[in-house]
Write a protein that holds these residues in place. Structure first.
Motif, PDB file in Angstrom:
ATOM      1  N   THR A 114      -2.414  27.462  -0.399  1.00 53.48           N
ATOM      2  CA  THR A 114      -1.886  27.400   1.209  1.00 53.48           C
ATOM      3  C   THR A 114      -3.140  28.559   1.416  1.00 53.48           C
ATOM      4  O   THR A 114      -3.927  28.416   2.369  1.00 53.48           O
TER       5      THR A 114
ATOM      6  N   VAL B 269       1.885  25.125   5.061  1.00 53.09           N
ATOM      7  CA  VAL B 269       0.369  25.528   5.736  1.00 53.09           C
ATOM      8  C   VAL B 269       1.304  26.038   6.566  1.00 53.09           C
ATOM      9  O   VAL B 269       0.865  27.229   7.220  1.00 53.09           O
ATOM     10  N   THR B 270       1.986  25.193   7.702  1.00 51.02           N
ATOM     11  CA  THR B 270       2.268  25.381   9.441  1.00 51.02           C
ATOM     12  C   THR B 270       2.998  26.816   9.195  1.00 51.02           C
ATOM     13  O   THR B 270       3.358  27.735   9.387  1.00 51.02           O
TER      14      THR B 270
ATOM     15  N   SER C 118       8.154  19.024   0.050  1.00 45.63           N
ATOM     16  CA  SER C 118       7.299  18.986   0.456  1.00 45.63           C
ATOM     17  C   SER C 118       6.693  19.310  -0.356  1.00 45.63           C
ATOM     18  O   SER C 118       5.340  19.016  -0.519  1.00 45.63           O
TER      19      SER C 118
ATOM     20  N   ALA D 273       2.230  19.175  12.764  1.00 43.75           N
ATOM     21  CA  ALA D 273       1.834  19.507  10.712  1.00 43.75           C
ATOM     22  C   ALA D 273       1.145  18.726  10.540  1.00 43.75           C
ATOM     23  O   ALA D 273       0.151  19.027   9.467  1.00 43.75           O
ATOM     24  N   TYR D 274       2.177  17.193  10.116  1.00 42.25           N
ATOM     25  CA  TYR D 274       1.170  16.506   9.348  1.00 42.25           C
ATOM     26  C   TYR D 274       0.107  15.615   9.607  1.00 42.25           C
ATOM     27  O   TYR D 274      -0.231  14.821   9.223  1.00 42.25           O
TER      28      TYR D 274
ATOM     29  N   THR E 133       5.187   9.364   6.064  1.00 41.53           N
ATOM     30  CA  THR E 133       4.667  10.179   5.062  1.00 41.53           C
ATOM     31  C   THR E 133       5.821   9.322   3.968  1.00 41.53           C
ATOM     32  O   THR E 133       6.519   9.390   4.208  1.00 41.53           O
TER      33      THR E 133
ATOM     34  N   SER F 252       0.278  21.221   0.805  1.00 43.50           N
ATOM     35  CA  SER F 252       2.545  21.152   1.889  1.00 43.50           C
ATOM     36  C   SER F 252       1.869  20.848   3.235  1.00 43.50           C
ATOM     37  O   SER F 252       1.766  22.100   3.299  1.00 43.50           O
ATOM     38  N   PRO F 253       1.403  20.404   3.603  1.00 46.04           N
ATOM     39  CA  PRO F 253       1.329  20.578   5.471  1.00 46.04           C
ATOM     40  C   PRO F 253       3.233  21.735   6.112  1.00 46.04           C
ATOM     41  O   PRO F 253       2.365  22.490   6.410  1.00 46.04           O
TER      42      PRO F 253
ATOM     43  N   HIS G 222      -6.380  27.618   0.917  1.00 48.17           N
ATOM     44  CA  HIS G 222      -6.825  26.985   1.873  1.00 48.17           C
ATOM     45  C   HIS G 222      -7.502  28.306   3.412  1.00 48.17           C
ATOM     46  O   HIS G 222      -7.892  27.736   4.550  1.00 48.17           O
TER      47      HIS G 222
ATOM     48  N   GLU H  93      -1.975  18.436  -3.739  1.00 50.18           N
ATOM     49  CA  GLU H  93      -2.384  17.813  -3.007  1.00 50.18           C
ATOM     50  C   GLU H  93      -1.442  19.086  -1.535  1.00 50.18           C
ATOM     51  O   GLU H  93      -1.203  19.982  -2.210  1.00 50.18           O
TER      52      GLU H  93
END
Length: 231
Positions: free
Chosen positions: A31, A223-224, A209, A151-152, A157, A219-220, A34, A217
């Motif tokens: 994160t 990140v949010t 998540s 977010a996703y 999912t 985690s949305p 990103h 990968e």
């Protein structure tokens, strides 16, 4: 203007063998890269949560998996503080379960609301799952126009779990009468995520998540959370 550094409280009792706890540092590294934000995480063992003053230096609070916690009251205090003070909050697995209990007690007025893992009486808003989700995965369906769906960027999912407890189905109708909304379900219609509209960021999920990081990968939700804390 976005902050270049975010201080994140990780509320929970660290267990090196816990898969979610192994995933969290990786998820935060992904994160940070990103978003190009310096994330400063700090584990807060639950026995250190004796007063809200220990939370005031943090930009966001994440109640991580690992219930029952050594100091349940400290966890409830941290969740209530984040909710009432508009501090970005994420709860996953145990954090989700305790967020539901905290809300039932302090917003809905169900002072006897409890968790079947630790309580024997009162209204058990968190109850044993009909089927264990320890090291299981499954489909989660998000409600449109929710924080988690945004977010996703999609309405469905696959997520991983490590739990035996979830929202008591008998409690769902009462929960739906209050501002906290159910934002995600499994394919059987059982609650898998909740969120609080009007809050900077308040979301809790029964699934973990953060496990996405073990596949490399993002985690949305993480990140949010961090993006909200940086604003």
């Amino acid at each position: 203007m976005m902050k270049t550094q975010v201080r994140l409280a990780l509320v929970g009792d660290y267990k090196p063998e816990a898969v979610a706890h192994q995933a969290i540092p990786i998820a935060l590294q992904l994160t940070a890269s990103h978003l190009d934000i310096d994330i400063q995480p700090q584990w807060l063992p639950t026995e250190t949560l004796t007063d809200t003053s220990v939370l005031r230096d943090y930009d966001a609070i994440w109640v991580v998996p690992g219930s029952p916690y050594r100091n349940d009251e400290g966890v409830f205090m941290a969740i209530r503080y984040a909710r009432e003070q508009n501090v970005p909050f994420l709860g996953s697995c145990g954090g989700f379960q305790y967020a539901v209990v905290e809300y039932a007690r302090n917003v809905m007025g169900w002072f006897d609301a409890g968790h079947a893992e630790t309580d024997s009486g009162g209204r058990l808003v968190i109850a044993p799952l009909s089927c264990s989700l320890v090291e299981k995965s499954g489909t989660v369906v998000f409600m449109p126009d929710t924080l988690i769906a945004s977010a996703y960027g999609k309405l469905e999912t696959q997520e991983g779990y490590h739990c035996n407890f979830g929202v008591n189905p008998e409690f769902v109708a009462d929960l739906a009468q209050h501002p906290l909304i159910i934002s995600g379900y499994d394919t059987e219609g059982d609650v898998r995520s909740v969120e609080l509209p009007g809050h900077r960021f308040y979301a809790a999920t029964l699934f973990q998540s953060e496990r996405a990081a073990l596949r490399g990968e993002l985690s949305p939700l993480i990140v949010t959370l961090v993006r909200a804390a940086a604003h």
